[in-house]
Every structure is written in C-alpha cells, then in structure tokens.
Design a protein around this motif. Structure first.
Motif, short mmCIF file in Angstrom:
data_model
loop_
_atom_site.label_atom_id
_atom_site.label_comp_id
_atom_site.label_asym_id
_atom_site.label_seq_id
_atom_site.Cartn_x
_atom_site.Cartn_y
_atom_site.Cartn_z
N GLY A 92 4.22 -4.45 -13.35
CA GLY A 92 3.65 -3.80 -12.18
C GLY A 92 2.60 -2.78 -12.56
O GLY A 92 2.47 -2.40 -13.71
N GLY A 93 1.88 -2.38 -11.54
CA GLY A 93 0.85 -1.38 -11.74
C GLY A 93 0.13 -1.09 -10.43
O GLY A 93 0.51 -1.57 -9.37
N TRP A 94 -0.92 -0.30 -10.55
CA TRP A 94 -1.70 0.10 -9.38
C TRP A 94 -3.07 -0.56 -9.41
O TRP A 94 -3.68 -0.69 -10.47
CB TRP A 94 -1.89 1.62 -9.36
CG TRP A 94 -0.61 2.33 -9.11
CD1 TRP A 94 0.17 2.95 -10.04
CD2 TRP A 94 0.04 2.50 -7.86
NE1 TRP A 94 1.27 3.50 -9.45
CE2 TRP A 94 1.22 3.24 -8.10
CE3 TRP A 94 -0.24 2.10 -6.56
CZ2 TRP A 94 2.11 3.58 -7.10
CZ3 TRP A 94 0.65 2.46 -5.56
CH2 TRP A 94 1.80 3.18 -5.82
N MET A 95 -3.53 -0.94 -8.24
CA MET A 95 -4.86 -1.51 -8.08
C MET A 95 -5.58 -0.68 -7.02
O MET A 95 -5.02 -0.39 -5.96
CB MET A 95 -4.74 -2.98 -7.63
CG MET A 95 -6.05 -3.68 -7.44
SD MET A 95 -5.83 -5.46 -7.16
CE MET A 95 -5.00 -5.47 -5.59
N LYS A 101 0.84 -1.20 0.00
CA LYS A 101 0.00 0.00 0.00
C LYS A 101 0.87 1.25 0.00
O LYS A 101 1.99 1.24 0.49
CB LYS A 101 -0.90 0.00 1.22
CG LYS A 101 -1.80 -1.22 1.26
CD LYS A 101 -3.11 -0.89 1.88
CE LYS A 101 -4.01 -2.08 1.87
NZ LYS A 101 -4.62 -2.39 0.63
N SER A 102 0.34 2.31 -0.57
CA SER A 102 1.02 3.59 -0.58
C SER A 102 -0.02 4.68 -0.35
O SER A 102 -1.12 4.61 -0.89
CB SER A 102 1.71 3.81 -1.93
OG SER A 102 2.33 5.07 -1.96
N ALA A 103 0.34 5.65 0.47
CA ALA A 103 -0.56 6.78 0.68
C ALA A 103 -0.75 7.51 -0.65
O ALA A 103 0.19 7.62 -1.44
CB ALA A 103 0.01 7.72 1.73
N LYS A 104 -1.95 7.99 -0.91
CA LYS A 104 -2.23 8.65 -2.19
C LYS A 104 -1.25 9.79 -2.48
O LYS A 104 -0.84 9.98 -3.61
CB LYS A 104 -3.67 9.17 -2.23
CG LYS A 104 -4.67 8.07 -2.44
CD LYS A 104 -6.04 8.60 -2.74
CE LYS A 104 -6.97 7.42 -2.98
NZ LYS A 104 -8.21 7.76 -3.57
N LYS A 164 1.74 9.89 -1.86
CA LYS A 164 3.10 9.39 -2.12
C LYS A 164 3.16 8.48 -3.34
O LYS A 164 4.18 7.83 -3.58
CB LYS A 164 3.62 8.66 -0.89
CG LYS A 164 3.76 9.59 0.29
CD LYS A 164 4.55 8.98 1.38
CE LYS A 164 4.70 10.03 2.48
NZ LYS A 164 5.73 9.69 3.40
N LEU A 165 2.10 8.43 -4.13
CA LEU A 165 2.08 7.54 -5.30
C LEU A 165 3.20 7.88 -6.28
O LEU A 165 3.88 6.99 -6.79
CB LEU A 165 0.73 7.60 -6.00
CG LEU A 165 -0.47 7.07 -5.22
CD1 LEU A 165 -1.73 7.18 -6.05
CD2 LEU A 165 -0.24 5.65 -4.76
N ARG A 166 3.39 9.15 -6.55
CA ARG A 166 4.43 9.55 -7.50
C ARG A 166 5.81 9.18 -6.98
O ARG A 166 6.65 8.63 -7.71
CB ARG A 166 4.35 11.04 -7.79
CG ARG A 166 5.34 11.49 -8.81
CD ARG A 166 5.23 12.97 -9.08
NE ARG A 166 6.28 13.37 -9.99
CZ ARG A 166 6.11 14.17 -10.99
NH1 ARG A 166 4.93 14.70 -11.21
NH2 ARG A 166 7.10 14.49 -11.77
N ALA A 167 6.08 9.46 -5.70
CA ALA A 167 7.38 9.12 -5.11
C ALA A 167 7.60 7.61 -5.15
O ALA A 167 8.71 7.14 -5.43
CB ALA A 167 7.46 9.64 -3.68
N PHE A 168 6.55 6.85 -4.88
CA PHE A 168 6.66 5.39 -4.93
C PHE A 168 7.01 4.94 -6.35
O PHE A 168 7.91 4.12 -6.55
CB PHE A 168 5.36 4.74 -4.46
CG PHE A 168 5.42 3.25 -4.40
CD1 PHE A 168 5.80 2.61 -3.24
CD2 PHE A 168 5.12 2.48 -5.52
CE1 PHE A 168 5.87 1.22 -3.19
CE2 PHE A 168 5.18 1.10 -5.47
CZ PHE A 168 5.55 0.47 -4.31
#
Length: 76
Positions: free
Chosen positions: A37-40, A7-10, A12-16
């Motif tokens: 990879g990708g986001w779900m 999980k990633s905080a919204k 911090k998505l770009r930094a992740f």
C-alpha cells in the motif's frame, strides 16, 4: 488480487495510516499472501492504494465472512 482505493482528507492522513497498521492480524488469516500500500496524489487530493494478494477467491471470501468485520472494528 484485490485492489482498494480510497480518499482521505489531508488532515486525516496520519489517522488513516495508523488505522491501516491495525490490519496486521490479516497476516494470520488462512490464504492471505501479502499486502502492499501507499499514497497516490490525485487532482482531488491524496488517495490510498492497497493491493492484497490471496491464494484463492475462496480464501478471500472466507476472510470477508469470518475475519474482516472484527479487524475493521479494531481500527476505529
């Protein structure tokens, strides 16, 4: 195969995503085949999903022992 979900905080998505791009040296590790990879979107917020394919468990274990920490430290 190795499946990674985290999980990633919204905010911090770009930094992740930028940190994930720093794993490019993985393609030069013996036994590495491919990574996807990708986001779900989940009820709890965004979740990164990464699937990694290795030639063998031995290759994967060598990567973990010899390369993982060096690459990880470069991701900040």
């Amino acid at each position: 195969m190795k499946l990674i979900r985290c999980k990633s905080a919204k905010q911090k998505l770009r930094a992740f995503s930028e940190a994930q791009a720093k794993w490019a040296p993985l393609q030069n590790v013996s036994g590495f085949i491919r990574q996807w990879g990708g986001w779900m979107e989940t009820e709890d917020g965004p979740e990164a999903v990464v699937l990694v394919l290795w030639k063998s468990k031995h290759d994967y274990l060598n990567f973990m022992a010899d390369h993982h920490d060096d690459i990880y430290e470069r991701t900040n």
